[in-house]
Write an enzyme that holds these catalytic residues in place. Structure first.
Site, mmCIF file in Angstrom:
data_model
loop_
_atom_site.group_PDB
_atom_site.id
_atom_site.type_symbol
_atom_site.label_atom_id
_atom_site.label_comp_id
_atom_site.label_asym_id
_atom_site.label_seq_id
_atom_site.Cartn_x
_atom_site.Cartn_y
_atom_site.Cartn_z
ATOM 1 N N ASN A 256 2.394 1.608 4.278
ATOM 2 C CA ASN A 256 2.505 0.144 5.042
ATOM 3 C C ASN A 256 2.270 0.124 6.498
ATOM 4 O OD1 ASN A 256 5.377 -1.818 5.505
ATOM 5 N ND2 ASN A 256 3.331 -2.627 4.929
ATOM 6 N N ASP B 70 -8.079 3.844 1.130
ATOM 7 C CA ASP B 70 -7.069 4.476 1.997
ATOM 8 C C ASP B 70 -8.118 4.856 3.227
ATOM 9 O OD1 ASP B 70 -5.323 5.867 3.835
ATOM 10 O OD2 ASP B 70 -4.314 6.699 1.966
ATOM 11 N N CYS C 273 0.742 -1.162 0.057
ATOM 12 C CA CYS C 273 0.159 0.031 -0.015
ATOM 13 C C CYS C 273 0.954 1.227 0.041
ATOM 14 C CB CYS C 273 -0.999 -0.186 1.080
ATOM 15 S SG CYS C 273 -0.225 -0.034 2.742
ATOM 16 N N CYS D 15 -1.366 0.594 7.368
ATOM 17 C CA CYS D 15 -2.536 0.494 7.522
ATOM 18 C C CYS D 15 -3.086 -0.921 6.804
ATOM 19 C CB CYS D 15 -3.886 1.697 7.261
ATOM 20 S SG CYS D 15 -3.322 2.936 8.305
ATOM 21 N N ARG D 16 -3.279 -0.669 5.498
ATOM 22 C CA ARG D 16 -3.922 -1.786 4.502
ATOM 23 C C ARG D 16 -2.928 -2.879 4.172
ATOM 24 N NH1 ARG D 16 -5.140 2.161 -0.157
ATOM 25 N NH2 ARG D 16 -2.987 3.033 0.775
ATOM 26 N N SER D 17 -1.662 -2.776 4.067
ATOM 27 C CA SER D 17 -0.946 -3.976 3.699
ATOM 28 C C SER D 17 -0.328 -4.533 4.807
ATOM 29 C CB SER D 17 0.319 -3.435 2.871
ATOM 30 O OG SER D 17 1.241 -2.762 3.342
#
Ligand code: 4NP
Length: 158
Positions: free
Chosen positions: A11, A126, A8, A13-15
């Site tokens: 690095n 995001d 993401c 939150c999402r990934s």
């Protein structure tokens, strides 16, 4: 052993969430000897940081511990090591394609939502500047996509 890298922007939150969810599925399916994953960001500004505390809290409520430390994508090492490099949104894909050294690298880049089996989204949005709903949505999409990805990796080579 097949290697998956989730990517993401920051690095944090999402990934890292994708990494924790996918690791839980690897254990649940007894695939520890066959699949490994990691995560990274297209930007380095959170390098060395733990995952975002809000993301950690929402993930914890579903039983996932986010332990990874942010690092930027390292094109030389990561394109050599990983078989599947999976971005969370279209900007991530554009940035990864710009880092790719050749066509061989480019063909290992995928969009996370293309593995969804139930949810109809074309990106993992995001959550950084939004509220609680954004974090829950990230986890909903990632649970669906990780399930789809592990099924695909078990059933066919693509
Ligand atoms: P991520 O979220 O890409 O899912 O880790 C973000 C983290 C940090 C920022 C943006 C998105 N930021 O602008 O600092």
């Amino acid at each position: 052993m097949e290697q998956v890298l989730f990517v993401c922007l920051g690095n944090i939150c999402r990934s890292p969430s994708a990494e924790a969810i996918f690791n839980a599925l690897i254990v649940k399916n007894g695939l520890e000897g066959e699949l490994q994953c990691d995560s990274a960001g297209t930007a380095a500004y959170h390098s060395g940081d733990q995952a975002d505390y809000r993301m950690k809290q929402f993930a914890q409520k579903r039983g996932y511990r986010l332990t990874s430390i942010s690092r930027p994508v390292d094109p030389e090492r990561d394109f050599d090591r990983f078989d599947y490099i999976i971005g969370m949104d279209r900007q991530n894909i554009r940035d990864l394609k710009a880092m790719a050294r050749n066509e061989n690298d480019r063909k290992n880049i995928f969009l996370m939502t293309d593995f969804c089996q139930n949810m109809k989204y074309d990106s993992v949005p995001d959550p950084y500047y939004g509220g609680a709903g954004g974090f829950e949505l990230v986890l909903d999409i990632l649970e669906d996509a990780c399930e789809g990805l592990i099924n695909k990796l078990q059933n066919d080579s693509f």
